[in-house]
Design a protein around this motif. Structure first.
Motif, short mmCIF file in Angstrom:
data_model
loop_
_atom_site.label_atom_id
_atom_site.label_comp_id
_atom_site.label_asym_id
_atom_site.label_seq_id
_atom_site.Cartn_x
_atom_site.Cartn_y
_atom_site.Cartn_z
N UNK A 93 0.82 -1.35 -0.09
CA UNK A 93 -0.14 0.00 -0.04
C UNK A 93 0.84 1.14 0.05
N UNK A 94 2.39 1.16 0.48
CA UNK A 94 2.98 2.40 0.56
C UNK A 94 3.45 2.52 -0.95
N UNK A 95 3.52 1.56 -1.78
CA UNK A 95 3.80 1.62 -3.21
C UNK A 95 2.62 2.25 -3.98
N UNK A 96 1.49 1.74 -3.51
CA UNK A 96 0.30 2.32 -4.22
C UNK A 96 0.10 3.67 -3.94
N UNK A 97 0.21 4.06 -2.79
CA UNK A 97 -0.04 5.45 -2.35
C UNK A 97 1.24 6.35 -3.24
N UNK A 98 2.26 5.89 -3.34
CA UNK A 98 3.45 6.76 -3.97
C UNK A 98 3.04 6.81 -5.47
N UNK A 99 2.49 5.77 -5.89
CA UNK A 99 2.10 5.79 -7.24
C UNK A 99 0.94 6.81 -7.72
N UNK A 100 0.09 7.05 -6.70
CA UNK A 100 -1.09 7.62 -6.76
C UNK A 100 -0.50 9.10 -6.78
N UNK A 105 3.74 14.71 -11.35
CA UNK A 105 4.96 14.85 -11.72
C UNK A 105 5.50 14.21 -13.05
N UNK A 106 5.56 14.81 -14.13
CA UNK A 106 6.28 14.07 -15.40
C UNK A 106 7.53 13.34 -15.13
N UNK A 107 8.18 13.46 -14.10
CA UNK A 107 9.32 12.97 -13.92
C UNK A 107 9.37 11.70 -12.99
N UNK A 157 12.07 15.75 -9.98
CA UNK A 157 11.10 14.37 -9.63
C UNK A 157 11.30 14.34 -7.98
N UNK A 158 12.50 14.51 -7.47
CA UNK A 158 12.75 14.17 -6.08
C UNK A 158 12.12 15.15 -5.28
N UNK A 159 12.22 16.39 -5.83
CA UNK A 159 11.67 17.45 -5.03
C UNK A 159 10.10 17.49 -4.95
N UNK A 160 9.72 16.95 -5.93
CA UNK A 160 8.08 16.92 -5.89
C UNK A 160 7.90 15.74 -5.01
N UNK A 161 8.24 14.49 -5.11
CA UNK A 161 8.12 13.39 -4.01
C UNK A 161 8.33 13.67 -2.74
N UNK A 162 9.39 14.52 -2.36
CA UNK A 162 9.87 15.04 -0.86
C UNK A 162 8.59 15.90 -0.39
N UNK A 186 11.38 8.53 -12.74
CA UNK A 186 11.87 7.70 -11.73
C UNK A 186 10.66 6.59 -11.26
N UNK A 187 11.33 5.47 -11.19
CA UNK A 187 10.27 4.27 -11.03
C UNK A 187 10.49 3.73 -9.90
N UNK A 188 9.83 2.49 -9.67
CA UNK A 188 9.95 1.64 -8.41
C UNK A 188 9.85 2.17 -7.01
N UNK A 189 8.66 2.47 -6.59
CA UNK A 189 8.39 2.90 -5.32
C UNK A 189 8.13 1.87 -4.38
N UNK A 190 8.59 0.85 -4.61
CA UNK A 190 8.50 -0.44 -3.47
C UNK A 190 9.12 -0.13 -2.29
#
Ligand code: ADE
Length: 365
Positions: A93-100, A105-107, A157-162, A186-190
């Motif tokens: 579900x962490x990966x699911x959340x991150x993917x949503x 972000x296009x990156x 990409x990183x700044x958006x995630x953070x 950037x892929x794989x949010x596992x």
């Protein structure tokens, strides 16, 4: 959408586990008393994109955290997608959340859909056809302008995630994909962890040796600074063709080198890039650029127009070749069928399935 549903209703499908019939047990007491239990069946049809048999699996693209990633085509529209096939586990579900979140972000690699069978969970991802940075590095070191381009897109990409409280924790060249135009994804949010706002920290030996920050290896508490360390290692490798620390098979040596050695910077490296690398590879996360200071303002990025870059208007250094249909691999219906191993109301990951409305509208029709 309405059209698709009516089409589905018209087509008589053979019964199969993927043509889901979820049996709902409803307990009720008959008016005459007696407390008899009756079964009622509710038929739940899943839309085509949420069934594995709607995809032709073509070839294995790689092995991500906790599962394989397959190239597949969505049969209805012939669109190529990447499908990550995983065992079910609560952390999914962490990966699911991150993917949503990634949709913003296009990156970041986007997900079109998520669904599950009894044993497996599936993410349908956009297919990044340009390969990854690990593969590109096999051709030798990058020009300074290429390092700058990839670094700047990864920064976005990183700044958006953070900013959304997500720390990736497995930033490495194999997880930096290129789309068909050469922009990064950037892929794989596992291994991602969420809710990392403000002063929050987390713990755990998570990531890939060679890219893991010293504080992770030392089992200390850490925050988003770990992703900036990993970026430092990637940039060093892109620029020099080597790892900044020992990165062989012996894990204790990787750890020792990461924790205590100072990287060597070749003479010919520009002063600006050397300075950037030194600031990203600070052993002390409190002093590390990214979480400490504004990385966009670093002189190495002086010529970057960040507004244009964020709109993906800057020309990528490499235009990937479109993979020819011969390289796509043969379809594997057997595999597809073997994955159709039933769907029942046991072992369900609640709130897992979703279908991106944009994909539904444009690609699926
Ligand atoms: N490998 C892992 N994820 C991928 C994706 N979305 N596209 C291409 N290759 C991948």
């Amino acid at each position: 959408m309405a059209d698709m549903r009516s089409q589905e209703r018209l087509q008589k499908r053979p019964r199969s586990p993927e043509n889901v019939k979820v049996r709902v047990l409803i307990k009720f007491f008959s008016p005459g008393g007696g407390g008899r239990r009756k079964k009622r069946r509710a038929r739940v049809r899943r839309p085509a994109p949420l069934q594995i048999r709607s995809y032709k699996l073509l070839k294995k693209l790689g092995q991500g955290s906790f599962g394989n990633v397959m190239l597949a085509s969505f049969i209805k529209s012939n669109q190529l997608v990447a499908i990550k096939i995983m065992k079910k586990r609560p952390e999914i579900m962490e990966e699911h959340h991150a993917l949503r979140i990634a949709e913003g972000s296009p990156f970041l690699c986007h997900a079109y859909a998520a669904f599950q069978s009894e044993m497996k969970a599936f993410f349908v991802l956009e297919y990044a056809s340009g390969g990854n940075l690990e593969a590109l590095m096999e051709n030798g070191r990058f020009s300074s302008s290429a390092v700058m381009f990839y670094a700047a897109e990864i920064v976005c990409g990183l700044q958006y995630l953070h900013s959304k409280g997500i720390v990736h924790r497995d930033i490495k060249p194999a997880n930096i994909l290129l789309d068909g135009h050469g922009h990064i994804k950037i892929c794989d949010f596992g291994f991602a962890v969420h809710n990392m706002f403000g002063e929050r920290t987390t713990r755990g030996l998570v990531g890939t040796y060679g890219y893991m920050a010293p504080e992770v290896m030392l089992m200390e508490e850490y925050n988003a600074a770990v992703d900036w360390w990993s970026l430092g290692v990637i940039l060093y490798r892109m620029a020099t063709g080597r790892s900044p620390f020992y990165n062989g098979r012996v894990r204790t040596m990787v750890k020792e080198s990461t924790i205590s050695e100072k990287p060597k910077y070749p003479e010919w490296l520009s002063g600006r890039l050397r300075n950037l690398l030194k600031k990203l590879l600070k052993k002390n996360p409190l002093h590390r650029l990214g979480t400490n200071g504004n990385i966009r303002k670093h002189p190495f990025f002086a010529s970057v127009d960040w507004v244009e870059l964020e709109r993906q208007r800057l020309k990528p250094p490499i235009q990937p070749q479109v993979p020819s249909s011969e390289n796509l691999g043969a379809s594997s219906e057997e595999l597809s069928l073997s994955l159709e191993n039933g769907y029942s109301n046991i072992n369900i990951l609640q709130e897992f399935s979703f279908l991106n409305p944009t994909w539904q509208e444009y690609a699926v029709g």
